[in-house]
Design a protein around this motif. Structure first.
Motif, PDB file in Angstrom:
ATOM      1  N   VAL A  13      -3.276  -7.495  30.406  1.00 15.52           N
ATOM      2  CA  VAL A  13      -1.919  -7.776  29.895  1.00 15.52           C
ATOM      3  C   VAL A  13      -0.877  -7.135  30.823  1.00 15.52           C
ATOM      4  N   GLY A  14      -1.262  -7.000  32.114  1.00 14.60           N
ATOM      5  CA  GLY A  14      -0.456  -6.260  33.084  1.00 14.60           C
ATOM      6  C   GLY A  14       0.897  -6.842  33.432  1.00 14.60           C
ATOM      7  N   ASP A  17       2.690 -13.197  33.228  1.00 10.89           N
ATOM      8  CA  ASP A  17       1.744 -14.297  33.460  1.00 10.89           C
ATOM      9  C   ASP A  17       0.392 -14.003  32.828  1.00 10.89           C
ATOM     10  N   ARG A  18      -0.010 -12.758  32.922  1.00 10.13           N
ATOM     11  CA  ARG A  18      -1.316 -12.389  32.349  1.00 10.13           C
ATOM     12  C   ARG A  18      -1.278 -12.450  30.825  1.00 10.13           C
ATOM     13  N   ILE A  19      -0.168 -12.102  30.249  1.00  5.37           N
ATOM     14  CA  ILE A  19      -0.070 -12.201  28.781  1.00  5.37           C
ATOM     15  C   ILE A  19      -0.104 -13.678  28.373  1.00  5.37           C
ATOM     16  N   ALA A  42      -1.616  -1.291  26.194  1.00  8.18           N
ATOM     17  CA  ALA A  42      -0.326  -1.348  26.886  1.00  8.18           C
ATOM     18  C   ALA A  42      -0.553  -1.977  28.261  1.00  8.18           C
ATOM     19  N   MET A  43       0.512  -2.473  28.889  1.00 11.71           N
ATOM     20  CA  MET A  43       0.388  -2.974  30.264  1.00 11.71           C
ATOM     21  C   MET A  43      -0.165  -1.854  31.148  1.00 11.71           C
ATOM     22  N   SER A  44      -0.996  -2.210  32.138  1.00 11.24           N
ATOM     23  CA  SER A  44      -1.640  -1.167  32.947  1.00 11.24           C
ATOM     24  C   SER A  44      -0.589  -0.269  33.600  1.00 11.24           C
ATOM     25  N   GLY A  73       3.665   1.810  24.297  1.00 16.13           N
ATOM     26  CA  GLY A  73       3.272   0.766  25.253  1.00 16.13           C
ATOM     27  C   GLY A  73       2.647  -0.430  24.558  1.00 16.13           C
ATOM     28  N   GLU A  74       1.870  -0.171  23.538  1.00 18.26           N
ATOM     29  CA  GLU A  74       1.160  -1.235  22.822  1.00 18.26           C
ATOM     30  C   GLU A  74       2.117  -2.075  21.984  1.00 18.26           C
ATOM     31  N   GLN A  75       3.207  -1.471  21.546  1.00 18.46           N
ATOM     32  CA  GLN A  75       4.144  -2.237  20.711  1.00 18.46           C
ATOM     33  C   GLN A  75       4.815  -3.343  21.534  1.00 18.46           C
ATOM     34  N   VAL A  76       4.985  -3.073  22.807  1.00 20.06           N
ATOM     35  CA  VAL A  76       5.590  -4.076  23.696  1.00 20.06           C
ATOM     36  C   VAL A  76       4.655  -5.278  23.867  1.00 20.06           C
ATOM     37  N   THR A  77       3.389  -4.985  24.183  1.00 22.78           N
ATOM     38  CA  THR A  77       2.486  -6.108  24.483  1.00 22.78           C
ATOM     39  C   THR A  77       2.182  -6.959  23.251  1.00 22.78           C
TER      40      THR A  77
END
Ligand code: ADP
Ligand code: ASP
Ligand code: MG
Length: 406
Positions: A13-14, A17-19, A42-44, A73-77
């Protein structure tokens, strides 16, 4: 209709595009008729940055506030993926740990999941909504956010799979399975089709970070079928399963390393009964995990040097506890060396075959690598060596145990 949990790590999920790529993968599973819960990291790089900021604010940041920061970080993804899924025409919503809720024991920074109430989430999933869950976070008895230790999203995923009674827990990452050793360091590493819970537990516990140790513990306890596979390619991955599902058993199944070790030495500790308890007791009370331990008694038997390892994050606390008690413990000096690595060889074959440890010592000797500390268990041998030899030691051992890919 199957229920599945899909977990995607930081690299997967970096970026945007990856998401979007993840959204497409999830869509495929939904279109195949499955009920899906997705757990995200979270994003790397983001969690590292958040940790660094906390450490810039204070030498020992308040653990509750540390968790408040690093869990973001996880709340964003999850929000981004839920939007992405909606764009693909799916129903989806994000869930933070406290919203589900995922309850933990509240030990900040390394909390354990104690219970998950999946009622609301289950109902939403049964109604056709994809649940997008923040990994790594839970809510403690103090009603505050607690995080599950680095790599903790794996544990969130397996715990959720167990609580949901899911048919599968698929861990998507940046390698296409579990290998005999880290494929990023040893190019000849071989991909395993299957690995036992027990061996994966040992590999993870000594540093193979492809799965967090607690996630494997949890999978073993609840018999969750965990599969590790690539989020970038469509290839079969590695299944973590019971021993009786594995036909071909190897003497040595894998080699792992952990750079997250600091060697701590206390010199000239007065040697009397109870001394180890008086040192390791207060460390345990301060939630410092001590790993390898050696004790060397002086010739006259009056003093002893004690060497042990702790993780980098626990070093500051260990120092504080021990230096604070120096007058009662009576040691002369505390020294630490962070430039060490622990290399471990794992295999159920060790129970029945002699000579596996000897091969390790000999191989390292031939490469001129000095062993500083040794520890063993029923199916594991670990040695502590200078960090600069990590690659050399891994490659030499991989070849010596006949693990190299053809
Ligand atoms: P994620 O962000 O998806 O959780 P991690 O970085 O936590 O990914 O874990 C995947 C990494 O684990 C791989 O990139 C690889 O370098 C490392 N690794 C260590 N040991 C192994 C092993 N035995 N098999 C596969 N990967 C391993
Ligand atoms: N984001 C957290 C970490 O980097 C949790 C995880 O990725 O599993 O440790
Ligand atoms: Mg990980």
């Amino acid at each position: 209709m199957a229920r599945i949990v899909m977990k995607f790590g930081g690299t997967s999920v970096g970026d945007i595009d990856r998401i979007k790529n993840v959204a497409n993968r999830v869509k495929r599973e939904v279109e195949a008729g499955n009920q899906v819960a997705v757990v995200l990291s979270a994003m790397s790089g983001v969690t590292n940055q958040l940790v660094a900021w906390c450490n810039q604010m204070a030498k020992l940041p308040d653990p509750r506030e540390y968790d408040t920061v690093v869990a973001t970080g996880e709340q964003v993804t999850i929000g981004l993926l839920a939007i992405g899924l909606q764009e693909l025409g799916l129903e989806a919503r994000s869930w933070c740990g406290w919203q589900i809720p995922i309850r933990s024991n509240g030990v900040h920074g390394k909390a354990r999941i104690e219970s998950i109430n999946t009622d609301r989430m289950s109902a939403a999933m049964a109604a056709g909504q994809v649940a997008v869950v923040a990994g790594f976070q839970a809510v403690g008895p103090d009603e505050r956010i607690s995080t599950l230790g680095r790599g903790g999203s794996d544990t969130s995923a397996v715990a959720l799979a167990a609580a949901l009674g899911a048919d599968r827990c698929d861990i998507y990452t940046d390698v296409d399975g579990i290998y005999t050793t880290d494929p990023r360091i040893v190019t000849k590493a071989r991909k395993l089709q299957r690995i036992t819970y027990e061996e994966m537990l040992e590999l993870a516990s000594v540093g193979a970070k492809v799965l967090q140790t607690r996630s494997v513990e949890m999978a073993m306890k609840h018999r969750v079928r965990v599969q590790v596979l690539s989020s970038f390619e469509d290839k079969p991955g590695t299944l973590v399963c019971d021993e009786d599902e594995i036909v071909e058993k190897e003497l040595v199944s894998g080699i792992a390393y952990s750079r997250d070790e600091t060697k701590v030495t206390l010199t000239r500790v007065p040697d009397r009964p109870g001394v180890a308890a008086s040192i390791f007791g207060p460390l345990a009370d301060a939630s410092v995990n001590v790993d390898m331990i050696v004790q060397n008694v002086s010739e006259d038997g009056r003093f002893t040097d004690l060497t042990f390892t702790v993780s980098h994050t626990d070093l500051e606390r260990a120092r504080e506890v021990l230096n604070g008690a120096q007058s009662t413990l009576g040691f002369e000096r505390l020294t630490d060396d962070p430039d060490v690595v622990k290399v471990s060889v794992i295999g159920v074959g060790m129970r029945s075959h002699a000579g596996i440890a000897q091969k390790m010592f000999q191989t390292l000797a031939l490469e001129g690598i000095n062993i500083q500390v040794i520890s063993t268990s029923e199916i594991k041998i670990s040695v502590l060596i200078a960090e600069k030899y990590t690659e050399l030691a891994l490659r030499a051992l991989h070849t010596a145990y006949g693990l190299d890919a053809a």
